[in-house]
Motif scaffolding. Structure first.
Motif, PDB file in Angstrom:
ATOM      1  N   TYR A 225       0.813  -1.217   0.000  1.00 31.69           N
ATOM      2  CA  TYR A 225       0.000   0.000   0.000  1.00 31.69           C
ATOM      3  C   TYR A 225       0.853   1.276   0.000  1.00 31.69           C
ATOM      4  N   CYS A 226       2.070   1.199   0.534  1.00 28.48           N
ATOM      5  CA  CYS A 226       2.980   2.364   0.592  1.00 28.48           C
ATOM      6  C   CYS A 226       4.291   1.931  -0.070  1.00 28.48           C
ATOM      7  N   ALA A 227       4.240   1.623  -1.345  1.00 28.49           N
ATOM      8  CA  ALA A 227       5.358   0.898  -1.984  1.00 28.49           C
ATOM      9  C   ALA A 227       6.623   1.748  -2.146  1.00 28.49           C
ATOM     10  N   GLY A 228       6.494   3.055  -2.299  1.00 28.84           N
ATOM     11  CA  GLY A 228       7.678   3.924  -2.443  1.00 28.84           C
ATOM     12  C   GLY A 228       8.617   3.394  -3.513  1.00 28.84           C
ATOM     13  N   GLY A 230       9.952   0.603  -3.684  1.00 36.46           N
ATOM     14  CA  GLY A 230       9.608  -0.773  -4.039  1.00 36.46           C
ATOM     15  C   GLY A 230      10.524  -1.844  -3.475  1.00 36.46           C
ATOM     16  N   GLY A 231      11.367  -1.489  -2.508  1.00 34.11           N
ATOM     17  CA  GLY A 231      12.272  -2.491  -1.923  1.00 34.11           C
ATOM     18  C   GLY A 231      11.508  -3.713  -1.400  1.00 34.11           C
ATOM     19  N   LYS A 232      10.448  -3.458  -0.656  1.00 30.87           N
ATOM     20  CA  LYS A 232       9.694  -4.584  -0.083  1.00 30.87           C
ATOM     21  C   LYS A 232       8.768  -5.209  -1.117  1.00 30.87           C
ATOM     22  N   ASP A 248       1.032   3.823  -4.043  1.00 27.66           N
ATOM     23  CA  ASP A 248       1.618   4.853  -3.172  1.00 27.66           C
ATOM     24  C   ASP A 248       0.792   6.121  -3.373  1.00 27.66           C
ATOM     25  N   ALA A 249       0.539   6.846  -2.287  1.00 27.87           N
ATOM     26  CA  ALA A 249      -0.235   8.083  -2.409  1.00 27.87           C
ATOM     27  C   ALA A 249       0.499   9.102  -3.273  1.00 27.87           C
ATOM     28  N   ARG A 253       6.873   8.625  -6.184  1.00 30.01           N
ATOM     29  CA  ARG A 253       7.745   7.729  -5.410  1.00 30.01           C
ATOM     30  C   ARG A 253       7.909   6.362  -6.084  1.00 30.01           C
ATOM     31  N   ASP A 284       3.973  -0.095   4.798  1.00 31.49           N
ATOM     32  CA  ASP A 284       5.306   0.327   5.259  1.00 31.49           C
ATOM     33  C   ASP A 284       5.231   1.853   5.338  1.00 31.49           C
ATOM     34  N   VAL A 285       4.700   2.342   6.457  1.00 34.27           N
ATOM     35  CA  VAL A 285       4.234   3.732   6.553  1.00 34.27           C
ATOM     36  C   VAL A 285       5.381   4.749   6.676  1.00 34.27           C
ATOM     37  N   PRO A 286       5.112   6.021   6.319  1.00 39.30           N
ATOM     38  CA  PRO A 286       6.104   7.069   6.592  1.00 39.30           C
ATOM     39  C   PRO A 286       6.339   7.143   8.100  1.00 39.30           C
ATOM     40  N   ILE A 318      -3.417   5.822   7.610  1.00 40.02           N
ATOM     41  CA  ILE A 318      -3.087   4.830   6.578  1.00 40.02           C
ATOM     42  C   ILE A 318      -3.536   3.437   7.032  1.00 40.02           C
TER      43      ILE A 318
END
Ligand SMILES: C[S@@+](CC[C@H](N)C(=O)[O-])C[C@H]1O[C@@H](n2cnc3c(N)ncnc32)[C@H](O)[C@@H]1O
Length: 383
Positions: A225-228, A230-232, A248-249, A253, A284-286, A318
């Motif tokens: 949901y918070c891929a940024g 994309g590491g995870k 990602d919102a 990112r 994986d939240v900010p 989130i």
């Protein structure tokens, strides 16, 4: 550049950072104007600057103040290097030390010795108890370079062999079965065939261990949901050997993710708006980033109580938003790279209070003293 010239360059960069420039920007600006500097010079100046930023209070105490010159003087003293040998004025180095500078400086004490801001140190001690000092110490050190072996494309021994043929030495790490710690020539990784062919990814070992703990099974519908960057996402796709949706919102990112996924032969779809229900949703939240201050030490000094409260609000929002995408019996995995209770277990407890049909499953803290960055993971299940 001479060692002394590298010290002088670090002094100038540190002064620009004190004048409110971000460390990366200050280093880039310096490098643009220093065409004579080779890659080893740039790396050495960068190391000096980041060593100071990780230990700002200790080096200020030992150097007698917070200017770039005093910080570098304090850093050399901390590292057991005689500053008089470098502050000579020769070879473009810093001008000789005055009598006053030679006399100034004393070891840091209390919160300054922990290299934490005064408002944060008591929280650290309350939250981490007997581990607080070890965590603060670990956050003063340089982070190792870790790789994740992409087991869809190769094996750990094959990856080690391929890296070694390119002069990069790496060894398995206890935090995760596919984690390698680079022990020689880390700066060559990004140009190596092993990296360019997708055999290895740059990813912290504890970040990999977090994904190892997720209850993933092939055939599941999974959403990051918070891929940024994309590491995870990539680590989950490798574990599933199947598709993962990445959201990602801030779509900017996700910019690098399609290229990274292609290199890793991972099946990743970018979704602007998730739809339907998933077996597992990762949030994986900010966060404050306090578990990763070895890599981004500026965050330690720019975090304020107000910023921490604001990010906690975002985390809670989130978690509640993402819970709507989890099927009954599915898992909502909450992750931060923080070591602070208010961003970790407190968030889980507050979520469970509002959402009585959810239960908490396995939760785990990874601390920087374990070798990787600090992370928290908790798996929530919907009844
Ligand atoms: C810690 S980073 C994710 C790092 C990433 N998972 C990785 O392993 O590389 C947090 C991400 O959450 C995103 N974000 C912030 N608010 C959000 C929201 N309301 N919904 C979804 N994503 C959000 C940010 O844009 C940021 O990319």
């Amino acid at each position: 550049m001479t060692p002394a010239a590298r010290v002088q360059a670090a002094i100038e960069v540190l002064d620009r950072i004190s004048a409110d420039l971000a460390a990366e920007q200050a280093l880039t600006n310096w490098a643009r104007g220093a065409r004579f500097a080779g890659s080893k010079d740039r790396a050495a100046v960068r190391d000096h600057v980041y060593d100071v930023l990780r230990q700002r209070r200790s080096v200020a105490a030992l150097g007698g103040g917070e200017s770039g010159r005093q910080s570098m003087l304090g850093l050399l003293r901390l590292q057991g290097v005689a500053p008089e040998a470098l502050f000579t004025g020769d070879g473009y180095g810093p001008v000789p030390l005055s009598e006053e500078e030679l006399q100034a400086g004393q070891p840091a004490e209390g919160n300054a010795a922990l290299d934490l801001p005064d408002w944060l140190a008591p929280r650290f001690i309350a939250d981490l108890g007997s581990e607080a000092e070890a965590v603060a110490e670990a956050l003063k050190t340089r982070a190792p370079v870790f790789l994740r072996v992409n087991q869809g494309l190769t094996s750990v021994p094959q990856a080690i062999e391929a890296l070694s043929e390119e002069g990069i030495t790496a060894a398995p790490h206890a935090l995760s079965p596919q984690a390698l710690m680079v022990t020689g020539n880390p700066r060559r990784v990004a140009q190596s065939d092993a990296y360019l062919n997708g055999w290895v990814e740059l990813q912290d070992a504890a970040s990999q261990a977090v994904v190892d703990l997720l209850p993933l099974e092939s055939g599941q519908r999974v959403l990051d949901y918070c891929a940024g960057g994309g590491g995870k996402t990539l680590a989950m796709a490798a574990r599933l050997n199947g598709p993962v949706d990445a959201h990602d919102a801030n779509p900017g990112r996700l910019r690098d993710l399609p290229v990274r996924a292609e290199r890793a032969a991972a099946n990743v779809s970018i979704v602007d708006q998730p739809d339907g229900e998933y077996d597992l949703v990762l949030c994986d939240v900010p966060c404050s980033g306090s578990g990763a201050w070895r890599r981004s030490p500026e965050g330690k000094w720019t975090l304020t109580p107000e910023k921490l409260a604001a990010v906690q609000k975002v985390q809670a929002q989130i978690l509640r938003e993402a819970s709507g995408f989890v099927r009954s019996g599915g898992c909502l995995a909450y992750v931060t790279c923080s070591v602070l209770r208010c961003e970790n277990m407190d968030q889980i407890e507050s979520f469970l209070k509002d959402m009585p049909d959810w239960a908490v499953g396995p939760s785990r803290h990874f601390l920087p003293a374990d070798g990787g960055d600090g992370f928290f993971v908790s798996c929530l299940t919907r009844a």
